[in-house]
Design a protein around this motif. Structure first.
Motif, PDB file in Angstrom:
ATOM      1  N   MET A  87       0.869  -1.176   0.000  1.00 54.30           N
ATOM      2  CA  MET A  87       0.000   0.000   0.000  1.00 54.30           C
ATOM      3  C   MET A  87       0.899   1.217   0.000  1.00 54.30           C
ATOM      4  SD  MET A  87      -3.404  -0.833   0.768  1.00 54.30           S
ATOM      5  CE  MET A  87      -4.034   0.175   2.093  1.00 54.30           C
ATOM      6  N   ARG A  89       0.891   4.338  -1.740  1.00 53.28           N
ATOM      7  CA  ARG A  89       0.604   5.610  -2.375  1.00 53.28           C
ATOM      8  C   ARG A  89       1.095   6.714  -1.442  1.00 53.28           C
ATOM      9  NH1 ARG A  89      -2.068   7.744  -6.643  1.00 53.28           N
ATOM     10  NH2 ARG A  89      -3.282   9.618  -6.275  1.00 53.28           N
TER      11      ARG A  89
ATOM     12  N   LEU B 112     -10.468   1.771   6.654  1.00 52.86           N
ATOM     13  CA  LEU B 112      -9.080   2.136   6.323  1.00 52.86           C
ATOM     14  C   LEU B 112      -8.092   1.234   7.062  1.00 52.86           C
ATOM     15  CD1 LEU B 112      -7.113   4.187   4.956  1.00 52.86           C
ATOM     16  CD2 LEU B 112      -7.194   5.478   7.079  1.00 52.86           C
ATOM     17  N   MET B 116      -5.276  -1.393   5.622  1.00 56.61           N
ATOM     18  CA  MET B 116      -3.846  -1.337   5.940  1.00 56.61           C
ATOM     19  C   MET B 116      -3.364  -2.663   6.519  1.00 56.61           C
ATOM     20  SD  MET B 116      -3.603   2.490   7.492  1.00 56.61           S
ATOM     21  CE  MET B 116      -3.090   3.874   6.441  1.00 56.61           C
ATOM     22  N   ARG B 121      -6.767  -3.024  -0.813  1.00 55.84           N
ATOM     23  CA  ARG B 121      -7.711  -1.904  -0.779  1.00 55.84           C
ATOM     24  C   ARG B 121      -9.173  -2.323  -0.893  1.00 55.84           C
ATOM     25  NH1 ARG B 121      -4.569   2.427  -0.981  1.00 55.84           N
ATOM     26  NH2 ARG B 121      -2.696   2.390  -2.269  1.00 55.84           N
ATOM     27  N   THR B 248       0.310   3.036   8.837  1.00 51.48           N
ATOM     28  CA  THR B 248       0.770   3.259   7.469  1.00 51.48           C
ATOM     29  C   THR B 248       1.893   2.287   7.135  1.00 51.48           C
ATOM     30  OG1 THR B 248       0.293   5.595   7.788  1.00 51.48           O
ATOM     31  CG2 THR B 248       1.583   5.009   5.849  1.00 51.48           C
ATOM     32  N   GLY B 251       0.726  -1.086   6.492  1.00 48.30           N
ATOM     33  CA  GLY B 251       0.206  -1.182   5.132  1.00 48.30           C
ATOM     34  C   GLY B 251       1.300  -1.442   4.117  1.00 48.30           C
ATOM     35  N   THR B 301      -7.746   7.961  -0.349  1.00 44.34           N
ATOM     36  CA  THR B 301      -6.357   7.627  -0.671  1.00 44.34           C
ATOM     37  C   THR B 301      -6.031   7.922  -2.137  1.00 44.34           C
ATOM     38  OG1 THR B 301      -6.988   5.315  -1.001  1.00 44.34           O
ATOM     39  CG2 THR B 301      -6.016   5.879   1.112  1.00 44.34           C
ATOM     40  N   ASP B 306      -1.525   7.481   0.977  1.00 46.80           N
ATOM     41  CA  ASP B 306      -1.731   6.521   2.064  1.00 46.80           C
ATOM     42  C   ASP B 306      -1.168   6.963   3.408  1.00 46.80           C
ATOM     43  OD1 ASP B 306      -3.122   4.487   0.774  1.00 46.80           O
ATOM     44  OD2 ASP B 306      -1.300   3.753  -0.182  1.00 46.80           O
TER      45      ASP B 306
END
Lengths: 252, 365
Positions: A87, A89, B112, B116, B121, B248, B251, B301, B306
């Motif tokens: 993930m 981005r 969310l 993660m 997603r 984060t 993720g 996102t 992210d």
């Protein structure tokens, strides 16, 4: 300082890494080469505590990787694997900022911002600093992850095939960067490489693995000979010195 | 479609237990120290955040004045605002609007987090079995301890939700194939199995009607004293913001987290507990609201990236706004009857999701 003693990894009955021992005490670039499935990545992963160890032990600056706190080790050793960022981005600048996490725990100080800018500059990423990783080319993305590792600023840096996705120009730039990291910043760099010639040109030391074992470990001239490479890869090769550069070519 | 009179505004509606009504929740502010001041994602973030807040405030005011009861802006202007109108406002309209805001915000944040934790997603609590397991938990506790307090029931349901989510994570870690579409599919299958189990148990024990209420999101029964558990959801979302950097990194995958010294397993456990509690809270108070946790994080996102620290507040505000908007629409479409928010969200959410998919949103990357 990295010390591995008889490190072993088992998958069922298969010994993927079989009593591998090595010591890396001084700054320099060490390349690990070997055919697919030789256990190169697995060895790095165990040293960097990403995989559980089934036998033997790994020490970083004398600290056992299985017993030391993760955030303590994160200031001493970093690793970049081949697949990154499921993930992701994130902007390059954000990602590199996360490299400072072991030092800042998320509260970036002026020193952290300096290190981030340094890493961006080092890897030629300033023009893309605020671009999202998923909107970059494979090469830019790869460099951003390497920049994150540099920003983490550990003495020992392990890189698993960092030249993937890079064209020749960027591959050479990446290896020169490894060289500078070792020579100027005193880093202990270990890279898994598929291209023996990159290892010849930039490494101080080459470790060759086959079937989970370390079969040769020494300076470039000693390891890269026709007999050794043929034995390790099971492929007839020519080894020549071309303008003073040790070169290995497969026989067509 | 559920047709129901506005329960909160019938004359027999229960009297409030708590006299004071609460205002709209203060959303979490973005953390200023983070990021490069001039970066585009940051500017985007601040713009989106203020725009979202403004929209949410407008929606909240609209929501206060939409309903069957005699309470509109006209009564306000005409000066016929009496004790009865005030009571309607405090007992029904404000709690209902606040419930929509709280449920929407916490469900979007739960979605969310779920994305993660599974690095994918296309998942959210109601598509991986979390919500269904919470509903099953409610069925079970209602059979064995029907008189337990609502808090105890909620916690019991949360423990079921935790087990369900854990099962999902174990299943996807074991998947040999890294196909990113397989992950949501496994989730849907697991959710289906748990849901059928819940229906079977409920059917055998004559609890189908209750299960229906838990699995169909609906704000029409919300009154003061019946929604306050949802404030815990906001607190949980605040914890998610506090640990946003770690989420984060989670993720980004286990390897990067461990390298950077994150106790990956511990952060996954924290995330699981937050997600499970939020799922149980909403199931108990308003019932399942699908798609919020899927659509909102994906839209946010796409626009902002992210970085959890920046997006958690925006995700919460957008989730609140979306659920509130869907509830207002549900109250207006067949006025004076209502369509439940779950149904409206099912239509709006699946449309939004189809648009996302057709724009080539990858499950990863």
């Amino acid at each position: 300082m990295i010390e591995a003693a008889a490190l072993t990894k088992l998958y069922g009955k298969a010994r993927v890494v079989d009593e591998a021992s090595l010591t890396l005490a001084s700054p320099g670039v060490t390349a690990i080469i070997g055919p697919n499935g030789a256990g190169k990545s697995t060895l790095l992963s165990m040293i960097a505590r990403l995989l559980p160890i089934d036998g033997g032990r790994a020490l970083i600056d004398g600290l056992d990787v299985t017993r030391t706190r993760g955030d303590e080790l994160a200031k001493r050793i970093s690793i970049l694997k081949q697949e990154n960022g499921l993930m992701a981005r994130l902007t390059a600048r954000d990602l590199i900022g996360f490299g400072r996490f072991p030092h800042s725990k998320g509260r970036l100080t002026p020193t952290d911002y300096e290190k981030i800018e340094e890493a961006l500059t080092f890897l030629d990423l300033l023009p893309f600093a605020d671009r999202f990783l998923d909107e970059m080319s494979g090469g830019q993305r790869q460099r951003a992850f390497v920049a994150m590792v540099l920003a983490q600023d550990t003495r020992a840096i392990l890189l698993d095939e960092p030249l993937n996705n890079l064209d020749m120009r960027h591959a050479v730039a990446m290896m020169r960067l490894m060289r500078r990291a070792a020579d100027e910043l005193g880093k202990i760099v270990v890279v898994v490489l598929h291209d023996i010639n990159f290892a010849c040109a930039y490494a101080d030391r080459i470790i060759a693995m086959q079937g989970g074992r370390i079969v040769v470990d020494g300076p470039v001239e000693e390891v890269v000979s026709e007999e050794t490479i043929e034995a390790v890869f099971g492929l007839p090769v020519m080894v020549r010195d071309v303008e003073g550069q040790r070169t290995c070519l497969f026989r067509a | 479609m559920v047709e129901r009179h506005h329960a909160g505004e019938s004359p027999t509606a229960a009297l409030p237990r708590e006299p004071a009504a609460r205002a709209a929740p203060e959303p979490d502010r973005p953390v200023a120290r983070d990021g490069h001041p001039g970066s585009p994602s940051r500017r985007n973030g601040q713009k989106l955040l203020s725009l979202g807040l403004l929209t949410l405030a407008v929606l909240f005011v609209i929501s206060l004045f939409v309903g069957v009861g005699d309470l509109s802006v006209r009564t306000l202007l005409a000066g016929t605002w009496d004790a009865e109108t005030m009571r309607l406002m405090l007992v029904s309209r404000i709690p209902r609007s606040a419930a929509a805001v709280l449920a929407g915000a916490s469900l979007a944040v739960a979605g969310l987090l779920m994305q993660m934790l599974s690095s994918n997603r296309f998942v959210e609590p109601s598509t991986v079995g979390t919500t269904e397991a919470a509903a099953l938990g409610m069925v079970v506790i209602t059979i064995f301890a029907p008189d337990a307090s609502i808090l105890a029931k909620m916690l019991f349901a949360a423990s079921f939700a935790l087990l369900g989510t854990l099962l999902f994570l174990v299943l996807i870690r074991r998947l040999r194939s890294k196909s990113s579409l397989l992950v949501p599919l496994v989730g849907l299958i697991l959710a289906g199995i748990i849901e059928s189990t819940a229906y079977f148990v409920a059917y055998r024990n004559d609890l189908l009607q209750s299960l229906g209420a838990w699995s169909r999101g609906d704000f029409s029964m919300i009154l003061q004293g019946r929604y306050e558990l949802l404030w815990i959801g906001l607190a949980l979302a605040a914890i998610a913001l506090f640990a946003a950097d770690r989420f984060t990194l989670a993720g980004l995958g286990r390897d990067i987290s461990v390298t950077l010294g994150i106790a990956y397993e511990r952060i996954v456990a924290l995330g699981l507990v937050i997600v499970s509690l939020i799922a149980a809270l909403t199931v108990v108070t308003v019932g399942e609201i699908p798609f919020v946790g899927l659509v909102v994080p994906n839209l946010v996102t796409m626009a902002m990236g992210d970085n959890g620290r920046r997006i958690v507040p925006v995700v919460a505000i957008c989730g609140a706004g979306l659920v509130l908007a869907c509830d207002i629409i549900g109250r207006l479409v067949r006025f004076p009857y209502e369509i439940s928010v779950g149904a409206i969200m099912g239509v709006a959410g699946s449309l939004l999701f189809l648009i996302l998919l057709s724009r080539g949103r990858p499950a990863r990357g």
